[in-house]
Design a protein around this motif. Sequence first.
Motif, PDB file in Angstrom:
ATOM      1  N   LEU A   1      33.672  40.591  96.407  1.00 32.92           N
ATOM      2  CA  LEU A   1      33.266  41.947  96.023  1.00 32.92           C
ATOM      3  C   LEU A   1      32.059  41.900  95.082  1.00 32.92           C
ATOM      4  O   LEU A   1      31.120  42.686  95.223  1.00 32.92           O
ATOM      5  N   ALA A   2      32.073  40.959  94.161  1.00 38.17           N
ATOM      6  CA  ALA A   2      30.936  40.791  93.246  1.00 38.17           C
ATOM      7  C   ALA A   2      29.678  40.372  94.005  1.00 38.17           C
ATOM      8  O   ALA A   2      28.579  40.875  93.728  1.00 38.17           O
ATOM      9  N   VAL A   3      29.823  39.469  94.972  1.00 35.72           N
ATOM     10  CA  VAL A   3      28.689  39.062  95.804  1.00 35.72           C
ATOM     11  C   VAL A   3      28.168  40.264  96.586  1.00 35.72           C
ATOM     12  O   VAL A   3      26.955  40.474  96.702  1.00 35.72           O
ATOM     13  N   GLY A   4      29.087  41.074  97.114  1.00 35.33           N
ATOM     14  CA  GLY A   4      28.682  42.313  97.793  1.00 35.33           C
ATOM     15  C   GLY A   4      27.937  43.243  96.855  1.00 35.33           C
ATOM     16  O   GLY A   4      27.014  43.951  97.270  1.00 35.33           O
ATOM     17  N   GLY A   5      28.316  43.231  95.582  1.00 37.65           N
ATOM     18  CA  GLY A   5      27.621  44.041  94.580  1.00 37.65           C
ATOM     19  C   GLY A   5      26.163  43.637  94.430  1.00 37.65           C
ATOM     20  O   GLY A   5      25.296  44.487  94.201  1.00 37.65           O
ATOM     21  N   ILE A   6      25.875  42.357  94.577  1.00 38.02           N
ATOM     22  CA  ILE A   6      24.480  41.897  94.529  1.00 38.02           C
ATOM     23  C   ILE A   6      23.703  42.528  95.678  1.00 38.02           C
ATOM     24  O   ILE A   6      22.596  43.037  95.494  1.00 38.02           O
TER      25      ILE A   6
ATOM     26  N   GLN B   1      20.622  45.383  95.474  1.00 41.68           N
ATOM     27  CA  GLN B   1      19.279  45.207  96.041  1.00 41.68           C
ATOM     28  C   GLN B   1      18.918  46.245  97.076  1.00 41.68           C
ATOM     29  O   GLN B   1      17.762  46.342  97.487  1.00 41.68           O
ATOM     30  N   TRP B   2      19.892  46.994  97.527  1.00 43.19           N
ATOM     31  CA  TRP B   2      19.698  47.992  98.575  1.00 43.19           C
ATOM     32  C   TRP B   2      18.673  49.038  98.131  1.00 43.19           C
ATOM     33  O   TRP B   2      18.787  49.609  97.066  1.00 43.19           O
ATOM     34  N   LYS B   3      17.697  49.255  98.950  1.00 46.54           N
ATOM     35  CA  LYS B   3      16.692  50.282  98.658  1.00 46.54           C
ATOM     36  C   LYS B   3      16.950  51.475  99.550  1.00 46.54           C
ATOM     37  O   LYS B   3      16.976  51.362 100.761  1.00 46.54           O
TER      38      LYS B   3
END
Length: 146
Positions: free
Chosen positions: A134-139, A143-145
């Motif tokens: 979940l934390a990796v998904g948060g990265i 970064q999502w624009k």
Amino acid sequence: MFGFLIALISGALMSIQGVFNTGVTKQTGPWITNSFVQFTGFFVCLFIWFFVERKETGVGDLFHVSHKYMLLGGLIGAMITWTVIVSMQKLGPAKAVLVIVVAQIFVAYLIELFGLFGAEKADFQWTKILGVLLAVGGIGLFQWKS
């Protein structure tokens, strides 16, 4: 509760220190900044030790540390300072800290899971792996624009 509060303060101080060190690096260089950080930290620690701890522990106690590899903390600290400076320069403070914290969580869980470096061994839990993912998904989300 006290440990949680101290961890929050630690996280805040690490972020602030990273920004300060990156600012100094822009005017000097990463290794002179790192040297200054470690040098001033050394004297602050020595000052506090002198007034708080010197009657209980002495410098000679370092020679009695059972696992000598544990004394590499200063070397690791220098590398941490440098990597934080460089990652903040390249990614910006928020993204750098996010990636750093996720890496800390992942490595800390591995240390617990395998009982490395004298840490108490923890049982495997899917919820902890899910938390890391979940934390990796948060990265990615960070970064999502839009």
